[in-house]
Design a protein around this motif. Structure first.
Motif, PDB file in Angstrom:
ATOM      1  N   THR A 154     -13.048  16.928  -3.623  1.00 37.54           N
ATOM      2  CA  THR A 154     -11.696  16.546  -3.222  1.00 37.54           C
ATOM      3  C   THR A 154     -11.723  15.070  -2.844  1.00 37.54           C
ATOM      4  N   VAL A 155     -10.799  14.330  -3.419  1.00 34.74           N
ATOM      5  CA  VAL A 155     -10.824  12.872  -3.231  1.00 34.74           C
ATOM      6  C   VAL A 155      -9.468  12.385  -2.747  1.00 34.74           C
ATOM      7  N   GLN A 156      -9.505  11.540  -1.723  1.00 36.11           N
ATOM      8  CA  GLN A 156      -8.295  10.841  -1.301  1.00 36.11           C
ATOM      9  C   GLN A 156      -8.385   9.431  -1.871  1.00 36.11           C
ATOM     10  N   LEU A 157      -7.327   8.997  -2.518  1.00 36.92           N
ATOM     11  CA  LEU A 157      -7.329   7.670  -3.153  1.00 36.92           C
ATOM     12  C   LEU A 157      -6.193   6.846  -2.587  1.00 36.92           C
ATOM     13  N   TRP A 158      -6.495   5.645  -2.167  1.00 34.99           N
ATOM     14  CA  TRP A 158      -5.435   4.749  -1.704  1.00 34.99           C
ATOM     15  C   TRP A 158      -5.099   3.781  -2.833  1.00 34.99           C
ATOM     16  N   TYR A 159      -3.827   3.546  -3.058  1.00 37.91           N
ATOM     17  CA  TYR A 159      -3.420   2.718  -4.198  1.00 37.91           C
ATOM     18  C   TYR A 159      -2.209   1.876  -3.822  1.00 37.91           C
ATOM     19  N   ASP A 160      -1.919   0.869  -4.653  1.00 37.05           N
ATOM     20  CA  ASP A 160      -0.723   0.054  -4.441  1.00 37.05           C
ATOM     21  C   ASP A 160       0.470   0.788  -5.061  1.00 37.05           C
ATOM     22  N   ARG A 161       1.588   0.789  -4.358  1.00 38.87           N
ATOM     23  CA  ARG A 161       2.750   1.574  -4.813  1.00 38.87           C
ATOM     24  C   ARG A 161       3.181   1.201  -6.231  1.00 38.87           C
ATOM     25  N   GLN A 162       3.069  -0.101  -6.556  1.00 37.76           N
ATOM     26  CA  GLN A 162       3.507  -0.547  -7.889  1.00 37.76           C
ATOM     27  C   GLN A 162       2.639   0.046  -9.012  1.00 37.76           C
ATOM     28  N   ARG A 189       0.802  -1.218   0.000  1.00 40.21           N
ATOM     29  CA  ARG A 189       0.000   0.000   0.000  1.00 40.21           C
ATOM     30  C   ARG A 189       0.841   1.278   0.000  1.00 40.21           C
ATOM     31  N   CYS A 190       0.294   2.317  -0.584  1.00 37.67           N
ATOM     32  CA  CYS A 190       0.962   3.620  -0.548  1.00 37.67           C
ATOM     33  C   CYS A 190       1.019   4.130   0.891  1.00 37.67           C
ATOM     34  N   LYS A 191       2.063   4.917   1.183  1.00 35.01           N
ATOM     35  CA  LYS A 191       2.156   5.442   2.549  1.00 35.01           C
ATOM     36  C   LYS A 191       1.105   6.511   2.787  1.00 35.01           C
ATOM     37  N   GLU A 192       0.954   7.342   1.775  1.00 34.96           N
ATOM     38  CA  GLU A 192      -0.057   8.412   1.871  1.00 34.96           C
ATOM     39  C   GLU A 192      -0.995   8.299   0.682  1.00 34.96           C
ATOM     40  N   PRO A 193      -2.263   8.603   0.857  1.00 31.69           N
ATOM     41  CA  PRO A 193      -3.166   8.542  -0.302  1.00 31.69           C
ATOM     42  C   PRO A 193      -2.876   9.682  -1.279  1.00 31.69           C
ATOM     43  N   ALA A 194      -3.207   9.442  -2.544  1.00 28.57           N
ATOM     44  CA  ALA A 194      -3.168  10.544  -3.508  1.00 28.57           C
ATOM     45  C   ALA A 194      -4.358  11.442  -3.195  1.00 28.57           C
TER      46      ALA A 194
END
Lengths: 326, 423
Positions: free
Chosen positions: A277-285, A237-242
């Motif tokens: 405004t949207v926070q998105l969580w994503y996989d780092r890869q 997982r990303c450390k911080e959301p986009a």
């Protein structure tokens, strides 16, 4: 014939499961409802299953002298494939990916068993407008064999010796334990989430494109320590959301929220200017893929953070301006 | 408590609420203006009951917003299937279901009279023959029961298509159902089979997974049936999701020919021929309601063939700027790609390219030629190459202008590259 029918419903499923038992306690009924039902089912279902003095229950169980409950039915509820389920199965048998699971002989036998059953849908009724053109070769025997070996290894947590062609066309040999198989409709490909091993120790998570695996050999060893999928994916997982701001013009808010529906996200709308405004969580890869998809929205979307992601977007925009001499 | 049930009779209302919670996620109670607040409270409570693990509450300046938050790429099962498993029924429905199936489980054939009598003698429940006949007829339609005529008498037996009889034919069937139960359309039907055999998907994940599509399966089912029977469809069209009210929609009629699915944007369309405008058009599947089959279309095969001929010039779903001769000037996009270091970009273009060609026109310079009906549709894809575009030519003026104007606007947005205030 509709899937929105009570015979497929949670209440029927729970009742069927309980009627399949020879004898059970009131506690077991409540626990089954709690486990298998919706969150609030415990408020509604037990009183219909348990015998009530006023006869308002469904009459499925009677109490014995020792206060146990036994079904009034004589057989386990029969499990029949409905017409809809058979039609779905018939449609799936026409999908080329079915041969990853069944041999052609098995597929033909099932087709024969289904006789005149019409498929619920046909592939020709759909057109995938933007699916990538280099999908995996599902009808290739070697690909099918590797797919099955991996599927078996996931179940057994076997250590596999894998020969792999990397994205940069390098030949790699590695030992790994496969954890999950992932399919992407966009890429029309399978990928395998694995734990790479160096000796007996974990060297971290690795993601392999199934189509690039040359061969797989079961080493006969098994990984003793099971890693939960949750823990595994948490590490990716990303450390911080986009964080992005979507402007209301060109119907961008609706388009964005639909396109990014698969992501875990948090949205907030500014009622005054219509921006979202949207926070998105994503996989780092997946960061590069995410970045280019966000840039695809053009000026109706602004990447606010994290700073590194915004910097990458800004670099590309600046480079673009230089190329166009703007 | 009184009056509330976690089960539902009508899927349409619930579908809209779930979609609002899931897709938008920013709405607060006062945004749900379609029905009364009590309806909203009931719908919210149901969704909480079915999907509790995925509900998120946030207190915002506008009030408390409820959203469904799901990382679709890492889940074993589409949680929205739960809505299909919440159909309401009567006490008699469920009694008849289990008691009739118990009587028929002996594998023998029974008459209606016999079954009605035995419901009384074996289980002490009284039903009228008419009620029992109705249920048997319904179950014959669903494929659970087989009706046979013995002389003039209808006789009933259980279908021989038990789950076991299929599952003993091949060991790989469970994994196949595990996988396909998460593939749309109609994955929920596969999921219902998994529930039947007590299995779960514990192996497969789906990336780029639009779980919300399951909510349109009922609509899709009618559309596909009309396509199969080569019939017209009538329906109501709504212009945007935020306005799915009776007042805003308009009636439409078309010959349904194909379902277009964008696997990148999650949008799905009904593509068909609209007699009123004498042209092909595409309607968002999630923006249509009250879909009904109408009369047979005698011209169906010719229209299907015509659509098929047009497909190569369709970048996405828009038949947009096509002229009567079917010719549009191709859009020409020149890109700078460092061949040696960035071969992966060329690979990407080759696999993502549609309705066009890519040609090397100089060192590190490549020309994409898109011969498409609506050049505007290609703009989002072209923008994914931001940082590489040397020129955009052809197509039409408005598209070219938009591209260049957008770059300028993006330049203004990202002028301050590092510091922005995140709310």
């Amino acid at each position: 014939m509709s899937i929105f029918h009570e015979i497929y419903g949670v209440y029927y499923r729970i009742a069927g499961k309980l009627l399949g038992r020879e004898r059970l306690t009131e506690q077991e009924i409540r626990e089954t409802v709690q486990k298998e039902g919706f969150r609030d089912s415990v408020l509604f279902l037990p009183q219909k299953l348990l015998p009530q003095k006023d006869g308002s229950d469904w009459g499925f169980f009677r109490r014995t002298k020792d206060d146990a409950l036994v079904p009034v039915t004589k057989h386990k509820p029969p499990q029949i494939l409905t017409g809809l389920q058979k039609r779905w199965l018939r449609a799936v048998l026409d999908d080329p990916r079915i041969l990853l699971f069944l041999t052609e002989a098995e597929r033909l036998a099932l087709l024969g068993r289904l006789g005149e059953t019409k498929p619920l849908f046909q592939q020709s009724q759909f057109r995938y407008t933007d699916q990538f053109s280099d999908g995996d070769p599902y009808e290739d025997k070697s690909y099918q064999q590797i797919f099955r070996q991996i599927l078996t290894a996931i179940r057994k947590q076997s250590v596999l010796a894998v020969s792999y062609r990397s994205g940069r066309k390098n030949q790699l040999y590695l030992h790994c334990v496969p954890l999950k198989l992932e399919y992407s409709e966009k890429n029309d490909k399978f990928r395998v989430y694995c734990i790479e091993l160096r000796g007996k120790r974990s060297a971290g998570a690795i993601l392999l494109n199934l189509g690039r695996i040359r061969s797989v050999r079961d080493t006969g060893e098994q990984r003793e320590k099971r890693l939960s999928a949750e823990t595994y994916f948490q590490k990716l997982r990303c450390k911080e959301p986009a964080v992005v701001k979507v402007f209301p013009e060109r119907n961008a808010v609706e388009r964005f929220l639909m396109e990014f529906a698969p992501y875990e996200k948090r949205t907030e709308r500014n009622i005054e200017n219509g921006c979202c405004t949207v926070q998105l969580w994503y996989d780092r890869q997946d960061e590069t893929e995410l970045l280019i998809r966000l840039l695809g929205f053009g000026p109706v979307l602004e990447i606010l953070g994290p700073p590194e992601l915004r910097r990458k977007a800004a670099e590309r925009v600046q480079m673009q301006c230089r190329l166009l001499q703007l | 408590m009184s009056g509330f049930s976690e089960l539902i009779k009508n899927f349409d209302k619930t579908r809209d609420h779930i979609r609002d919670f899931f897709i938008y996620g920013f709405k607060v109670r006062s945004d749900f203006s379609r029905k009364s607040s009590r309806t909203y409270d009931d719908e919210r409570r149901r969704v909480e009951s079915w999907l509790g693990d995925h509900i998120r509450y946030d207190n915002t300046q506008r009030g408390r917003q409820i959203s469904l938050t799901v990382d679709s790429g890492h889940i074993a099962e589409d949680p929205l299937y739960q809505a299909y498993y919440a159909k309401s029924f009567t006490d008699n429905d469920i009694r008849l279901h289990f008691l009739l199936l118990d009587l028929l489980a002996d594998g023998k054939t029974h008459t209606l009279r016999e079954l009605t009598d035995r419901l009384d003698t074996d289980y002490a429940v009284l039903f009228e023959e008419q009620t029992v006949r109705g249920k048997l007829r319904e179950y014959t339609g669903e494929g659970l029961v087989v009706t046979e005529k013995h002389g003039k008498t209808a006789c009933y037996r259980l279908s021989a298509d038990t789950v076991d009889s299929f599952w003993e034919m091949c060991a790989g069937l469970t994994d196949a159902v595990r996988f396909f139960s998460e593939v749309q359309p109609f994955g929920v039907v596969g999921n219902s089979i998994l529930k039947c055999i007590g299995a779960q998907n514990d192996v497969f994940l789906q990336k780029h997974h639009y779980i919300v599509h399951t909510l349109e399966d009922e609509t899709l089912s009618v559309v596909l049936h009309a396509m199969e029977e080569k019939r017209y469809l009538t329906f109501r069209v709504f212009s945007s999701r935020s306005a799915l009210t009776d007042a805003s929609g308009h009636d439409a009629r078309c010959v349904p020919l194909q379902i277009f699915i964008s696997v990148q944007t999650g949008r799905r369309y009904l593509a068909g021929y609209v007699p009123e405008y004498q042209q092909f058009s595409a309607f968002r599947l999630d923006f249509i309601r009250e879909v009904r089959q109408a009369e047979t279309c005698s011209d169906y095969d010719r229209l299907a063939e015509q659509l098929h001929r047009d497909l190569p010039k369709l970048f996405g779903v828009s038949f947009g700027m096509r002229d009567p001769a079917g010719a549009v000037e191709p859009l020409r996009v020149t890109l700078r790609i460092r061949e040696k270091e960035e071969a992966y970009v060329l690979e990407r273009i080759r696999r993502e390219m549609r309705s066009g060609t890519v040609e090397r026109i100089g060192q590190d310079t490549f020309l994409l030629k898109l011969d498409i009906f609506d050049p505007k549709e290609a703009l989002p894809w072209i923008r994914t190459f931001t940082g590489r575009v040397l020129s955009v030519e052809g197509g039409c003026l408005s598209v070219r202008n938009q591209f260049y104007e957008d770059v300028l606007r993006m330049q203004a947005l990202y002028k301050e590259s590092d510091h922005v205030d995140i709310p």
